[in-house]
Design a protein around this motif. Structure first.
Motif, PDB file in Angstrom:
ATOM      1  N   UNK A   1       0.819  -1.208   0.000  1.00 53.78           N
ATOM      2  CA  UNK A   1       0.000   0.000   0.000  1.00 53.78           C
ATOM      3  C   UNK A   1       0.852   1.256   0.000  1.00 53.78           C
ATOM      4  N   UNK A   2       1.807   1.333   0.923  1.00 51.18           N
ATOM      5  CA  UNK A   2       2.671   2.519   1.012  1.00 51.18           C
ATOM      6  C   UNK A   2       3.527   2.653  -0.245  1.00 51.18           C
ATOM      7  N   UNK A   3       4.079   1.543  -0.729  1.00 50.47           N
ATOM      8  CA  UNK A   3       4.907   1.595  -1.928  1.00 50.47           C
ATOM      9  C   UNK A   3       4.134   2.053  -3.142  1.00 50.47           C
ATOM     10  N   UNK A   4       2.885   1.622  -3.261  1.00 50.12           N
ATOM     11  CA  UNK A   4       2.064   2.033  -4.401  1.00 50.12           C
ATOM     12  C   UNK A   4       1.773   3.531  -4.354  1.00 50.12           C
ATOM     13  N   UNK A   5       1.470   4.026  -3.158  1.00 50.05           N
ATOM     14  CA  UNK A   5       1.201   5.458  -3.013  1.00 50.05           C
ATOM     15  C   UNK A   5       2.471   6.271  -3.249  1.00 50.05           C
ATOM     16  N   UNK A   6       3.599   5.791  -2.725  1.00 49.36           N
ATOM     17  CA  UNK A   6       4.865   6.507  -2.905  1.00 49.36           C
ATOM     18  C   UNK A   6       5.281   6.567  -4.368  1.00 49.36           C
ATOM     19  N   UNK A   7       4.858   5.589  -5.159  1.00 50.18           N
ATOM     20  CA  UNK A   7       5.230   5.564  -6.569  1.00 50.18           C
ATOM     21  C   UNK A   7       4.547   6.656  -7.371  1.00 50.18           C
ATOM     22  N   UNK A   8       3.341   7.031  -6.961  1.00 50.58           N
ATOM     23  CA  UNK A   8       2.591   8.033  -7.734  1.00 50.58           C
ATOM     24  C   UNK A   8       2.438   9.365  -7.006  1.00 50.58           C
ATOM     25  N   UNK A   9       2.356   9.327  -5.661  1.00 54.57           N
ATOM     26  CA  UNK A   9       2.219  10.551  -4.866  1.00 54.57           C
ATOM     27  C   UNK A   9       3.115  10.458  -3.632  1.00 54.57           C
ATOM     28  N   UNK A  10       4.419  10.593  -3.806  1.00 48.91           N
ATOM     29  CA  UNK A  10       5.309  10.473  -2.646  1.00 48.91           C
ATOM     30  C   UNK A  10       5.055  11.516  -1.575  1.00 48.91           C
ATOM     31  N   UNK A  11       4.420  12.622  -1.940  1.00 49.68           N
ATOM     32  CA  UNK A  11       4.125  13.672  -0.958  1.00 49.68           C
ATOM     33  C   UNK A  11       3.063  13.242   0.040  1.00 49.68           C
ATOM     34  N   UNK A  12       2.353  12.149  -0.250  1.00 44.44           N
ATOM     35  CA  UNK A  12       1.308  11.676   0.646  1.00 44.44           C
ATOM     36  C   UNK A  12       1.822  10.693   1.697  1.00 44.44           C
ATOM     37  N   UNK A  13       3.110  10.391   1.673  1.00 40.89           N
ATOM     38  CA  UNK A  13       3.708   9.541   2.708  1.00 40.89           C
ATOM     39  C   UNK A  13       4.264  10.472   3.778  1.00 40.89           C
ATOM     40  N   UNK A  14       3.727  10.398   4.971  1.00 40.36           N
ATOM     41  CA  UNK A  14       4.022  11.372   6.015  1.00 40.36           C
ATOM     42  C   UNK A  14       5.501  11.412   6.390  1.00 40.36           C
ATOM     43  N   UNK A  15       6.049  12.623   6.427  1.00 40.84           N
ATOM     44  CA  UNK A  15       7.396  12.820   6.952  1.00 40.84           C
ATOM     45  C   UNK A  15       8.511  12.288   6.096  1.00 40.84           C
ATOM     46  N   UNK A  16       8.249  11.948   4.835  1.00 37.69           N
ATOM     47  CA  UNK A  16       9.293  11.432   3.955  1.00 37.69           C
ATOM     48  C   UNK A  16       9.388  12.348   2.745  1.00 37.69           C
ATOM     49  N   UNK A  17      10.573  12.864   2.510  1.00 41.86           N
ATOM     50  CA  UNK A  17      10.799  13.738   1.362  1.00 41.86           C
ATOM     51  C   UNK A  17      11.510  12.954   0.270  1.00 41.86           C
ATOM     52  N   UNK A  18      10.732  12.522  -0.710  1.00 41.86           N
ATOM     53  CA  UNK A  18      11.305  11.798  -1.831  1.00 41.86           C
ATOM     54  C   UNK A  18      11.480  12.739  -3.007  1.00 41.86           C
ATOM     55  N   UNK A  19      12.527  12.495  -3.795  1.00 45.37           N
ATOM     56  CA  UNK A  19      12.721  13.290  -4.994  1.00 45.37           C
ATOM     57  C   UNK A  19      11.639  12.943  -5.989  1.00 45.37           C
ATOM     58  N   UNK A  20      10.807  13.915  -6.398  1.00 42.22           N
ATOM     59  CA  UNK A  20       9.735  13.593  -7.326  1.00 42.22           C
ATOM     60  C   UNK A  20      10.279  13.137  -8.665  1.00 42.22           C
TER      61      UNK A  20
END
Length: 233
Positions: free
Chosen positions: A196-215
């Motif tokens: 679930x988290x990986x799927x969300x991070x793949x398309x909307x990384x900004x929706x994973x709390x407290x994690x700053x991923x390079x878009x």
């Protein structure tokens, strides 16, 4: 993990109720810092997803099954304070469907809300502090958080049983049964959380709390020799 009425004596039930009330009160204050116009709808969707997912059981061992607890998942997506509130609301609704006792609501919130959120999110943040800030790392850390959160809650259950369990069972038998089964359930929890988290991070990384991923690099739409960002005279 849903504790029924009468499984613990009154002092333990009342004590856990106080802990749960304090945890919910603290979470109400902390959630103000986590929720905004973007994350508030996600919190509602997260609670609804956990409620629906807990209705689906997966086989664990002969004669036993497990389901998602959701504490780690909620905390990773919307923050630990909001995660406690999401799980508490789910448990409250389930209580009216006789899934967990009324007098045991505080125990269930303590085990599946506070303990699972604290341990699951703690593991996730610890790993993200040392792993590269990539989607693969987020997925791996989410798996570990979900995996560990379930046996941690089972261990807390054993501790409460040692203080005031009413069933005619030895502490060793309870510990063996709870930890043995919930380690296996934790694997399922970890897989669901990671997917679930990986799927969300793949398309909307900004929706994973407290994690700053390079878009991801945005796609360019090209028409002939011009890109979408060019304007003709």
């Amino acid at each position: 993990m849903h504790v029924p009425d009468g499984f613990f004596d009154a002092p333990v039930s009342l004590g856990a109720g106080v802990v749960a009330a304090a945890g919910i009160g603290l979470s109400l204050r902390g959630a103000r810092r986590e929720l905004d116009d973007r994350t508030a709808p996600l919190a509602g969707l997260t609670a609804a997803f956990i409620f629906a997912a807990q209705m689906i059981n997966f086989p664990v061992a002969a004669g036993t099954s497990g389901h998602l607890m959701g504490g780690a998942l909620a905390a990773i997506l919307v923050g630990p304070y909001t995660g406690v509130l999401c799980v508490s609301v789910v448990l409250l609704i389930q209580m009216f469907f006789a899934d967990g006792g009324v007098t045991a609501y505080g125990i269930n919130v303590t085990l599946m809300g506070i303990v699972s959120v604290a341990v699951g999110y703690g593991i996730f943040r610890l790993l993200m502090g040392v792993l590269p800030k990539t989607r693969s790392s987020v997925t791996a850390a989410a798996f570990a958080g979900g995996l560990v959160s379930v046996p941690a809650s089972a261990l807390a259950f054993v501790g409460l049983f040692a203080l005031g369990g009413t069933a005619d069972l030895s502490l060793g038998a309870v510990a063996t049964a709870m930890l043995g089964v919930h380690v296996l359930i934790g694997i399922g929890e970890g897989v669901i959380t990671a997917v679930t988290v990986g799927s969300i991070a793949a398309v909307r990384p900004d929706l994973v709390h407290g994690v700053n991923l390079t878009p991801a690099t945005p796609l360019e739409v090209r028409t002939g020799a011009r890109t979408s960002g060019e304007v003709s005279a």
